[in-house]
Design a protein around this motif. Structure first.
Motif, PDB file in Angstrom:
ATOM      1  N   UNK A 243      44.605  45.554  39.095  1.00 22.13           N
ATOM      2  CA  UNK A 243      43.477  44.634  39.575  1.00 22.13           C
ATOM      3  C   UNK A 243      42.367  45.445  39.559  1.00 22.13           C
ATOM      4  N   UNK A 244      42.134  46.926  39.682  1.00 22.39           N
ATOM      5  CA  UNK A 244      41.117  47.793  39.923  1.00 22.39           C
ATOM      6  C   UNK A 244      41.336  49.114  39.482  1.00 22.39           C
ATOM      7  N   UNK A 245      39.996  49.812  39.250  1.00 22.15           N
ATOM      8  CA  UNK A 245      40.079  50.991  38.704  1.00 22.15           C
ATOM      9  C   UNK A 245      39.192  51.925  39.859  1.00 22.15           C
ATOM     10  N   UNK A 246      39.603  52.980  40.537  1.00 20.53           N
ATOM     11  CA  UNK A 246      38.860  53.895  41.252  1.00 20.53           C
ATOM     12  C   UNK A 246      38.291  54.831  40.706  1.00 20.53           C
ATOM     13  N   UNK A 247      37.101  55.147  40.823  1.00 21.27           N
ATOM     14  CA  UNK A 247      36.502  56.446  40.277  1.00 21.27           C
ATOM     15  C   UNK A 247      36.126  57.177  41.594  1.00 21.27           C
TER      16      UNK A 247
END
Ligand code: G3I
Length: 473
Positions: A243-247
């Protein structure tokens, strides 16, 4: 309800009610209704980080260390400024499962309780990572490690089910440099599918949490971020739940904010995932540091699917690299120029993210789709997807109601000879070998017409795949 996200900074705060913020707060607040009861401070939209971020439907978070929750200066800033927390170390594998099968949630629970009592949400960090593994896991390999990882993800995500906004399911799995390869690690050596297995396992354990891949040195377009991009694209194409990508966004003079930071966030968002800035810190001081912080915040605000920003600690002295003074508050808890730059940027507006929705319901994992219609018992169907490795397996079962709503279900399937179930999640099994009846648990029995839910089980030997009989009640 508005007070949950727009928490006050005390008597000096000025309330600026804005209908959109109220609406978004109500939507987000539905998930933590109980927590709002404990929050009674005045609204302060525009005067604190969390309240200002909430104006555009975003959150502003910080990493929190459990052993600092007795520090009144620390807690004062935390409660005033932030509406999302990430346990800095307390949810990692070495902290939560120090001995195999022995889980310890004491410190992490403390942070979650504090967050809930103060109207903050929680990012879970991190379920599967090559680093900060307990010694026993470092010494495992192959199917034993794969099974241990699956069990760890299942147990921890189940313990926190319903309490986590987003999980960093897998952390830092790609190599630095230009290779674009996976990082070598004991987890990687269990097979290239370890990442998708972790994501599927996390989805089964906590279907309500957003599931993120999280990494560093992926903040601009480069070989490493290209490799992560390709993985996310592949997962979306194959229905692997992400659902998401963390940077992470750990910056200093040797690793500055990339010029294409916003464009990089945007290209990931265009894949159909949320993006989040998960561990922001920028070494430096004064105007230069403040300008860099402002740039990062404005980049997030310009990307509608950038749903929030987390800084990796509160005061400079709380940082994992304290000597670089990389945070928004000095060691005495005073606001730095960087704080003001962030607040001003947040108050400068931005493109609102889509209204809060639960993670998209992903199609069932795509291993071996059934070629014949699933055998129907009555009122529901069950399709299986198998992740098999040498000596062990995980089977995911998707239960789908037929044309009418159902109040419960039982799935019956027969395990191949020699196979044995070692653990099951989101269903109650009648046994561990041979023909097994899986009955719904209390939270997933009721399904609307055509709606579906997923349970899973892990075992030794060769696992079942294909279809199973489903009977509704
Ligand atoms: O709490 C113990 C203490 O009892 C002991 O005396 C001391 C001796 O070394 O260690 C203390 O634990 C340390 C812990 O931080 C708490 O301070 C660990 O050694 C140390 O390894 C640990 O460092 C953490 C680091 O991750 C480990 O990889 C940092 O706090 C934490 O900020 C950092 O966070 C990571 C993210 O998880 C992933 N991305 C990068 C980020 C920064 O490295």
């Amino acid at each position: 309800m508005d007070k949950m996200l727009a928490r006050g900074s005390g008597s000096g705060s000025t309330a600026r009610p804005r209908p959109r913020a109220v609406l978004l707060s109500m939507v987000a607040g539905a998930a933590v209704v109980a927590a709002t009861v404990a929050v009674a401070s005045s609204a302060s939209a525009g005067t604190t980080l969390g309240a200002s971020a909430a104006e555009s439907g975003r959150y502003f978070g910080t990493a929190v260390a459990a052993n600092k929750l007795s520090d009144s200066t620390y807690v004062g800033i935390l409660n005033r400024e932030f509406n999302m927390v990430t346990p800095e170390n307390e949810m990692k594998w070495d902290a939560t499962e120090p001995s195999q099968g022995q889980f310890n949630y004491t410190s992490a629970d403390r942070i979650v309780s504090h967050a809930q009592a103060n109207g903050m949400r929680v990012r879970g960090h991190a379920l599967a990572w090559h680093s900060q593994q307990p010694g026993w896991a470092q010494n495992l390999s192959g199917s034993a490690l794969r099974q241990a990882m699956v069990n760890h993800v299942t147990q921890v995500a189940t313990h926190y089910r319903g309490k986590i906004y987003a999980w960093d399911v897998v952390n830092e799995a790609f190599a630095d440099g230009t290779s674009g390869a996976r990082r070598d690690s004991n987890l990687q050596r269990t097979g290239n599918d370890w990442i998708e297995v972790a994501f599927r396992t996390a989805r089964a354990a906590d279907p309500g949490a957003k599931l993120c891949y999280n990494d560093y040195n992926t903040d601009g377009q480069n070989a490493k971020s290209n490799a992560v991009y390709a993985m996310v694209q592949d997962f979306k194409a194959r229905g692997v739940p992400i659902d998401c990508v963390g940077f992470q966004s750990h910056f200093n003079s040797a690793s500055p904010v990339p010029s294409d930071y916003q464009a990089n966030l945007q290209r990931f968002a265009n894949l159909g995932v949320d993006v989040q800035i998960t561990e922001l810190d920028i070494e430096g001081s004064g105007t230069t540091q403040a300008d860099n912080y402002g740039r990062v915040v404005r980049a997030c605000l310009a990307v509608s699917r950038c749903t929030g920003i987390t800084v990796w600690g509160i005061r400079d002295t709380d940082s994992w690299r304290a000597s670089g003074t990389p945070l928004l508050f000095d060691g005495s808890g005073n606001k730095k120029p960087a704080y003001t730059a962030v607040l001003n940027a947040l108050n400068g507006g931005g493109t609102p993210p889509p209204t809060t929705t639960p993670p998209a319901t992903t199609p069932p994992p795509t291993t071996a789709p059934p070629t014949t219609p699933p055998p129907s018992g009555s009122g529901c169907t069950a399709t299986l997807a198998l992740n098999q490795w040498q000596g062990g397996f995980v089977t995911y079962v998707r239960v789908t109601a037929g044309a009418n709503p159902i109040n419960g279900w039982t799935v019956v399937l027969t395990l191949p000879g020699g196979a044995a179930i070692t653990n099951t999640w989101s269903a109650q099994p009648s046994g561990t070998t041979g023909t097994v009846n899986f009955r719904n648990v209390d939270y997933n029995g009721q399904l609307g017409a055509g709606a579906s839910t997923e349970f899973g089980f892990q075992g030794t030997g060769v696992g079942p795949s294909g279809t199973a009989t489903c009977t509704a009640r």
